[in-house]
Scaffold this motif. Structure first.
Motif, PDB file in Angstrom:
ATOM      1  N   GLU A 101     -32.460  38.640 -41.443  1.00 24.15           N
ATOM      2  CA  GLU A 101     -31.163  38.957 -40.824  1.00 24.15           C
ATOM      3  C   GLU A 101     -30.552  37.707 -40.176  1.00 24.15           C
ATOM      4  O   GLU A 101     -29.331  37.511 -40.228  1.00 24.15           O
ATOM      5  N   GLU A 128     -32.790  55.715 -32.287  1.00 19.64           N
ATOM      6  CA  GLU A 128     -33.078  54.301 -32.536  1.00 19.64           C
ATOM      7  C   GLU A 128     -33.735  53.553 -31.374  1.00 19.64           C
ATOM      8  O   GLU A 128     -33.342  53.700 -30.234  1.00 19.64           O
ATOM      9  N   LYS A 179     -28.122  44.669 -25.651  1.00 23.21           N
ATOM     10  CA  LYS A 179     -29.247  43.882 -26.161  1.00 23.21           C
ATOM     11  C   LYS A 179     -29.062  42.399 -25.844  1.00 23.21           C
ATOM     12  O   LYS A 179     -30.022  41.680 -25.563  1.00 23.21           O
TER      13      LYS A 179
HETATM   14  N1  LIG Z   1     -21.041  52.806 -45.319  1.00 20.85           N
HETATM   15  C1  LIG Z   1     -21.391  52.576 -44.089  1.00 20.85           C
HETATM   16  N2  LIG Z   1     -21.923  51.390 -43.791  1.00 20.85           N
HETATM   17  C2  LIG Z   1     -22.292  51.165 -42.542  1.00 20.85           C
HETATM   18  C3  LIG Z   1     -22.140  52.117 -41.519  1.00 20.85           C
HETATM   19  N3  LIG Z   1     -22.625  51.590 -40.362  1.00 20.85           N
HETATM   20  C4  LIG Z   1     -23.046  50.363 -40.666  1.00 20.85           C
HETATM   21  N4  LIG Z   1     -22.838  50.096 -41.960  1.00 20.85           N
HETATM   22  C5  LIG Z   1     -23.165  48.865 -42.671  1.00 20.85           C
HETATM   23  O1  LIG Z   1     -24.549  48.659 -42.563  1.00 20.85           O
HETATM   24  C6  LIG Z   1     -24.837  47.305 -42.326  1.00 20.85           C
HETATM   25  C7  LIG Z   1     -25.576  47.226 -41.008  1.00 20.85           C
HETATM   26  O2  LIG Z   1     -25.718  45.895 -40.669  1.00 20.85           O
HETATM   27  P1  LIG Z   1     -26.945  45.405 -39.824  1.00 20.85           P
HETATM   28  O3  LIG Z   1     -26.689  43.981 -39.503  1.00 20.85           O
HETATM   29  O4  LIG Z   1     -28.217  45.805 -40.476  1.00 20.85           O
HETATM   30  O5  LIG Z   1     -26.835  46.290 -38.534  1.00 20.85           O
HETATM   31  P2  LIG Z   1     -25.824  46.123 -37.374  1.00 20.85           P
HETATM   32  O6  LIG Z   1     -24.589  46.861 -37.661  1.00 20.85           O
HETATM   33  O7  LIG Z   1     -25.690  44.705 -36.952  1.00 20.85           O
HETATM   34  O8  LIG Z   1     -26.595  46.913 -36.281  1.00 20.85           O
HETATM   35  C8  LIG Z   1     -27.546  46.275 -35.488  1.00 20.85           C
HETATM   36  O9  LIG Z   1     -27.063  46.189 -34.248  1.00 20.85           O
HETATM   37  C9  LIG Z   1     -26.723  47.449 -33.724  1.00 20.85           C
HETATM   38  C10 LIG Z   1     -26.047  47.288 -32.428  1.00 20.85           C
HETATM   39  O10 LIG Z   1     -26.861  46.632 -31.538  1.00 20.85           O
HETATM   40  C11 LIG Z   1     -27.919  48.311 -33.629  1.00 20.85           C
HETATM   41  O11 LIG Z   1     -27.549  49.585 -33.208  1.00 20.85           O
HETATM   42  C12 LIG Z   1     -28.599  48.408 -34.964  1.00 20.85           C
HETATM   43  O12 LIG Z   1     -29.844  49.015 -34.868  1.00 20.85           O
HETATM   44  C13 LIG Z   1     -28.799  47.064 -35.520  1.00 20.85           C
HETATM   45  O13 LIG Z   1     -29.773  46.371 -34.787  1.00 20.85           O
HETATM   46  C14 LIG Z   1     -23.529  46.571 -42.289  1.00 20.85           C
HETATM   47  O14 LIG Z   1     -23.344  45.976 -43.528  1.00 20.85           O
HETATM   48  C15 LIG Z   1     -22.520  47.642 -42.022  1.00 20.85           C
HETATM   49  O15 LIG Z   1     -21.322  47.336 -42.629  1.00 20.85           O
HETATM   50  C16 LIG Z   1     -21.556  53.367 -41.841  1.00 20.85           C
HETATM   51  O16 LIG Z   1     -21.385  54.257 -41.010  1.00 20.85           O
HETATM   52  N5  LIG Z   1     -21.215  53.538 -43.159  1.00 20.85           N
END
Ligand SMILES: Nc1nc2c(ncn2[C@@H]2O[C@H](COP(=O)(O)OP(=O)(O)O[C@H]3O[C@H](CO)[C@@H](O)[C@H](O)[C@@H]3O)[C@@H](O)[C@H]2O)c(=O)[nH]1
Ligand SMILES: [Mg+2]
Length: 197
Positions: A101, A128, A179
């Motif tokens: 990541e 989570e 966080k």
């Molecule tokens: N289709 C769709 N895609 C989603 C949705 N929510 C997130 N995504 C996609 O899923 C991916 C998630 O990206 P990550 O980098 O894995 O997660 P994050 O959004 O940065 O979330 C992280 O931070 C959050 C906030 O602190 C945390 O809640 C989460 O656990 C994670 O650590 C991204 O490409 C985002 O566009 C949704 O509701 N629908």
């Protein structure tokens, strides 16, 4: 999951099952005085995640990201949130996932991360927990531009912020992500009181 002796699940109902799963639970809970009480609670499950603060001892900077967060906009706050890099685990080993990541979001490839603790981010309604990591980076660890996965809609700005400035930004409200605040304060504490070996 086995039910503990103080809990009896009576009914579950999936209210939404798309990106994550929102489920309503009706259950009986044994109070501390021994009486049983029926309750209804909704729980949103979108898996667990990992987050990491990288610190550069050469420049005294931390590596942060800034990206648009729809739920923050919906809450009426500035939606371009400054955060530590973070991602969903999707079943992977937390440290491996975090290192991947970091490359995706920031372009920095670091060899070793220290696992600090796991934190429930919103325990009343979201299942989570996030695995928290700390690590060191140097400018020559950069292997790509970062920025996230464009095809998944990510558009992530990478910031190198002096640690003292980042701590001040908590005070001013410019950094208002849980966080990120936890990890910055943890780093400040560890610099103040180095761990005994
Ligand atoms: N289709 C769709 N895609 C989603 C949705 N929510 C997130 N995504 C996609 O899923 C991916 C998630 O990206 P990550 O980098 O894995 O997660 P994050 O959004 O940065 O979330 C992280 O931070 C959050 C906030 O602190 C945390 O809640 C989460 O656990 C994670 O650590 C991204 O490409 C985002 O566009 C949704 O509701 N629908
Ligand atoms: Mg992310």
């Amino acid at each position: 999951m086995a039910e503990p002796e103080f809990l009896k699940i009576l009914a579950t109902s999936v209210l939404s099952d798309d990106w994550g799963t929102l489920t309503r639970y009706r259950f009986r809970f044994r109070r501390r005085d021994g009486t049983w009480q029926e309750q209804t609670r909704e729980a949103y499950d979108r898996g667990n995640g990992a987050t990491c603060l990288l610190y550069n001892p050469d420049t005294d900077c931390v590596l942060l990201t800034r990206q648009f967060r729809l739920p923050v906009w919906l809450s009426g706050k500035d939606p371009f949130l400054i955060e530590t890099p973070a991602g969903l685990l999707e079943g992977a080993h937390p440290e491996d996932r975090m290192r991947a990541e970091l490359i995706e979001e920031t372009g920095f490839d670091v060899s070793r991360l220290e696992h600090l603790f796991d934190v429930h981010m919103s325990p009343g309604s979201v299942t989570e927990y996030l695995c928290f990591f700390a690590g060191t980076y140097h400018l020559n660890d950069k292997v790509s531009e970062g920025g996230g996965e464009k095809r998944e809609g990510e558009d992530i700005e990478v910031l190198h912020v002096p640690l003292s400035k980042a701590l001040e930004m908590i005070r001013t409200g410019e950094i208002c992500d849980a966080k990120t605040i936890i990890l910055l304060q943890d780093l400040a504490l560890r610099k103040l009181v180095p761990a005994r070996s």
